[in-house]
Scaffold this motif. Structure first.
Motif, PDB file in Angstrom:
ATOM      1  N   ASP A  86       0.794  -1.218   0.000  1.00 30.69           N
ATOM      2  CA  ASP A  86       0.000   0.000   0.000  1.00 30.69           C
ATOM      3  C   ASP A  86       0.833   1.277   0.000  1.00 30.69           C
ATOM      4  N   ALA A  87       2.162   1.142  -0.066  1.00 30.22           N
ATOM      5  CA  ALA A  87       3.020   2.325  -0.027  1.00 30.22           C
ATOM      6  C   ALA A  87       2.846   3.137  -1.308  1.00 30.22           C
ATOM      7  N   ALA A  88       2.640   4.415  -1.156  1.00 29.96           N
ATOM      8  CA  ALA A  88       2.476   5.304  -2.308  1.00 29.96           C
ATOM      9  C   ALA A  88       3.769   6.075  -2.530  1.00 29.96           C
ATOM     10  N   VAL A  89       4.153   6.209  -3.785  1.00 34.20           N
ATOM     11  CA  VAL A  89       5.295   7.033  -4.141  1.00 34.20           C
ATOM     12  C   VAL A  89       4.717   8.358  -4.619  1.00 34.20           C
ATOM     13  N   LEU A  90       4.720   9.331  -3.722  1.00 39.09           N
ATOM     14  CA  LEU A  90       4.081  10.617  -3.978  1.00 39.09           C
ATOM     15  C   LEU A  90       5.043  11.596  -4.629  1.00 39.09           C
ATOM     16  N   PRO A  91       4.515  12.567  -5.357  1.00 38.86           N
ATOM     17  CA  PRO A  91       5.390  13.576  -5.966  1.00 38.86           C
ATOM     18  C   PRO A  91       6.089  14.409  -4.903  1.00 38.86           C
ATOM     19  N   ARG A  92       7.253  14.942  -5.247  1.00 45.92           N
ATOM     20  CA  ARG A  92       8.011  15.810  -4.339  1.00 45.92           C
ATOM     21  C   ARG A  92       7.535  17.252  -4.415  1.00 45.92           C
ATOM     22  N   VAL A  93       7.009  17.649  -5.570  1.00 46.62           N
ATOM     23  CA  VAL A  93       6.538  19.021  -5.764  1.00 46.62           C
ATOM     24  C   VAL A  93       5.178  18.960  -6.456  1.00 46.62           C
ATOM     25  N   ILE A  94       4.227  19.740  -5.949  1.00 45.60           N
ATOM     26  CA  ILE A  94       2.937  19.894  -6.618  1.00 45.60           C
ATOM     27  C   ILE A  94       2.673  21.386  -6.744  1.00 45.60           C
ATOM     28  N   VAL A  95       2.483  21.829  -7.973  1.00 46.08           N
ATOM     29  CA  VAL A  95       2.237  23.239  -8.267  1.00 46.08           C
ATOM     30  C   VAL A  95       0.809  23.379  -8.779  1.00 46.08           C
ATOM     31  N   ASP A  96       0.050  24.306  -8.212  1.00 43.94           N
ATOM     32  CA  ASP A  96      -1.278  24.622  -8.751  1.00 43.94           C
ATOM     33  C   ASP A  96      -1.066  25.429 -10.025  1.00 43.94           C
ATOM     34  N   ALA A  97      -1.015  24.728 -11.147  1.00 41.29           N
ATOM     35  CA  ALA A  97      -0.613  25.346 -12.404  1.00 41.29           C
ATOM     36  C   ALA A  97      -1.763  26.056 -13.122  1.00 41.29           C
ATOM     37  N   HIS A  98      -2.961  25.474 -13.087  1.00 37.21           N
ATOM     38  CA  HIS A  98      -4.057  26.012 -13.898  1.00 37.21           C
ATOM     39  C   HIS A  98      -5.398  25.904 -13.179  1.00 37.21           C
ATOM     40  N   ASP A  99      -6.329  26.764 -13.594  1.00 41.33           N
ATOM     41  CA  ASP A  99      -7.729  26.633 -13.204  1.00 41.33           C
ATOM     42  C   ASP A  99      -8.359  25.718 -14.242  1.00 41.33           C
ATOM     43  N   GLY A 100      -8.551  24.473 -13.905  1.00 42.91           N
ATOM     44  CA  GLY A 100      -8.992  23.465 -14.866  1.00 42.91           C
ATOM     45  C   GLY A 100      -7.817  22.555 -15.187  1.00 42.91           C
ATOM     46  N   ALA A 101      -8.046  21.620 -16.066  1.00 47.34           N
ATOM     47  CA  ALA A 101      -7.062  20.582 -16.371  1.00 47.34           C
ATOM     48  C   ALA A 101      -5.796  21.131 -17.031  1.00 47.34           C
TER      49      ALA A 101
END
Length: 141
Positions: A86-101
């Protein structure tokens, strides 16, 4: 004197109100999109020296997620060795890049010898194109 604690509740569905299938469908869609994301774009880009590099993904949430591949592979191997399925390899950086996809992620390297000139470019549903310096993203990852 201590104040009594107020209960915080959220009304998901009010049985006293007439049934509104459109409102219910909208609520279900909103909850589902909050708990899952669809990846629309990925790009691998170079790291410094002997590093395996990085992976950037753009998703339906509007986020640009960046993984350090050396770190992610090491964490995945450690989870396999310990039997932790169940171990998740999560991202090191998450940037709120856009409003929408985020629909497109591109790596731009005008001069391979100049690490500061490398860029990641994202294009999103909001009609905006963003540029990120790879050096800034890598230093955070």
């Amino acid at each position: 004197a201590a104040r009594p604690r107020r209960r915080r509740t959220a009304t998901m569905f009010d049985c006293r109100a007439p049934y509104n299938p459109g409102a219910y469908a909208s609520l279900v869609k909103e909850e589902r999109s909050a708990s899952s994301r669809t990846v629309y774009a990925t790009v691998f880009f170079a790291g410094a020296g002997a590093s395996a590099g990085y992976l950037a993904c753009g998703s339906s949430s509007g986020a640009l997620s960046v993984w350090n591949l050396d770190d992610a592979l090491g964490r995945a191997r450690a989870a396999d060795a310990s039997g932790d399925d169940d171990a998740a390899v999560l991202p090191r950086v998450i940037v709120d890049a856009h409003d929408g996809a985020v629909y497109s992620v591109v790596s731009y390297e005008p001069d391979a010898g100049d690490a500061d000139s490398r860029l990641l470019c994202t294009a999103g549903e909001d009609g905006v194109t963003n540029l990120y310096r790879v050096a800034d993203l890598v230093s955070a990852a």
